[in-house]
Design a protein around this motif. Sequence first.
Motif, PDB file in Angstrom:
ATOM      1  N   VAL A  26      -5.900   9.291 -46.342  1.00 46.62           N
ATOM      2  CA  VAL A  26      -4.825  10.140 -46.876  1.00 46.62           C
ATOM      3  C   VAL A  26      -5.186  10.589 -48.289  1.00 46.62           C
ATOM      4  N   GLU A  27      -5.712   9.688 -49.096  1.00 52.64           N
ATOM      5  CA  GLU A  27      -6.091  10.046 -50.461  1.00 52.64           C
ATOM      6  C   GLU A  27      -7.176  11.118 -50.463  1.00 52.64           C
ATOM      7  N   GLU A  28      -8.165  10.988 -49.570  1.00 54.22           N
ATOM      8  CA  GLU A  28      -9.218  11.998 -49.466  1.00 54.22           C
ATOM      9  C   GLU A  28      -8.636  13.357 -49.094  1.00 54.22           C
ATOM     10  N   LYS A  29      -7.736  13.369 -48.127  1.00 51.88           N
ATOM     11  CA  LYS A  29      -7.109  14.623 -47.696  1.00 51.88           C
ATOM     12  C   LYS A  29      -6.279  15.245 -48.813  1.00 51.88           C
ATOM     13  N   LEU A  30      -5.529  14.408 -49.539  1.00 52.92           N
ATOM     14  CA  LEU A  30      -4.725  14.913 -50.652  1.00 52.92           C
ATOM     15  C   LEU A  30      -5.607  15.476 -51.764  1.00 52.92           C
ATOM     16  N   ASN A  31      -6.710  14.817 -52.058  1.00 59.26           N
ATOM     17  CA  ASN A  31      -7.636  15.316 -53.070  1.00 59.26           C
ATOM     18  C   ASN A  31      -8.238  16.650 -52.645  1.00 59.26           C
ATOM     19  N   ALA A  32      -8.600  16.771 -51.371  1.00 59.95           N
ATOM     20  CA  ALA A  32      -9.157  18.031 -50.869  1.00 59.95           C
ATOM     21  C   ALA A  32      -8.116  19.151 -50.957  1.00 59.95           C
ATOM     22  N   LEU A  33      -6.877  18.839 -50.603  1.00 63.72           N
ATOM     23  CA  LEU A  33      -5.797  19.819 -50.685  1.00 63.72           C
ATOM     24  C   LEU A  33      -5.535  20.207 -52.138  1.00 63.72           C
ATOM     25  N   HIS A  57      -5.928  24.061 -56.460  1.00 67.87           N
ATOM     26  CA  HIS A  57      -6.394  24.330 -57.814  1.00 67.87           C
ATOM     27  C   HIS A  57      -7.322  25.541 -57.836  1.00 67.87           C
ATOM     28  N   SER A  58      -8.265  25.604 -56.893  1.00 71.53           N
ATOM     29  CA  SER A  58      -9.196  26.734 -56.845  1.00 71.53           C
ATOM     30  C   SER A  58      -8.453  28.037 -56.542  1.00 71.53           C
ATOM     31  N   TYR A  59      -7.427  27.983 -55.751  1.00 74.34           N
ATOM     32  CA  TYR A  59      -6.623  29.182 -55.424  1.00 74.34           C
ATOM     33  C   TYR A  59      -5.842  29.646 -56.649  1.00 74.34           C
ATOM     34  N   LEU A  60      -5.271  28.703 -57.395  1.00 79.25           N
ATOM     35  CA  LEU A  60      -4.477  29.053 -58.559  1.00 79.25           C
ATOM     36  C   LEU A  60      -5.328  29.560 -59.715  1.00 79.25           C
ATOM     37  N   VAL A  61      -6.540  29.044 -59.850  1.00 80.91           N
ATOM     38  CA  VAL A  61      -7.425  29.432 -60.948  1.00 80.91           C
ATOM     39  C   VAL A  61      -8.015  30.818 -60.708  1.00 80.91           C
ATOM     40  N   SER A  62      -8.275  31.167 -59.471  1.00 76.23           N
ATOM     41  CA  SER A  62      -8.912  32.467 -59.188  1.00 76.23           C
ATOM     42  C   SER A  62      -7.984  33.633 -59.200  1.00 76.23           C
TER      43      SER A  62
END
Length: 97
Positions: A80-87, A92-97
Amino acid sequence: MSEKLKIKLSIGNRVYPLTIEASQEEGLRKAAKNIEVMIKQFEQSYSVRDKQDVLAMCALQFASQVEQKSIDKENVNEHVEEKLNALNDLLHSYLVS
């Protein structure tokens, strides 16, 4: 203050008097019943006559189940932690671009 109950549980042909919280009764009775079922299974499957050996095998079985659930929960938490980090990275990449 919660109500105290006096109950008797039979495990391995011995009676154990206990003073417990009322909220614990159902769990303790189910646990004692599960132990009795497991005792019978071990006695039938392995022809074990010594109650001490049977009770030790029951304790090992229950303890291993608890440990396995803890390991499984830890693995799920890591996943779950891995999935949350990926999400989070994706957002973050969507908001920054």
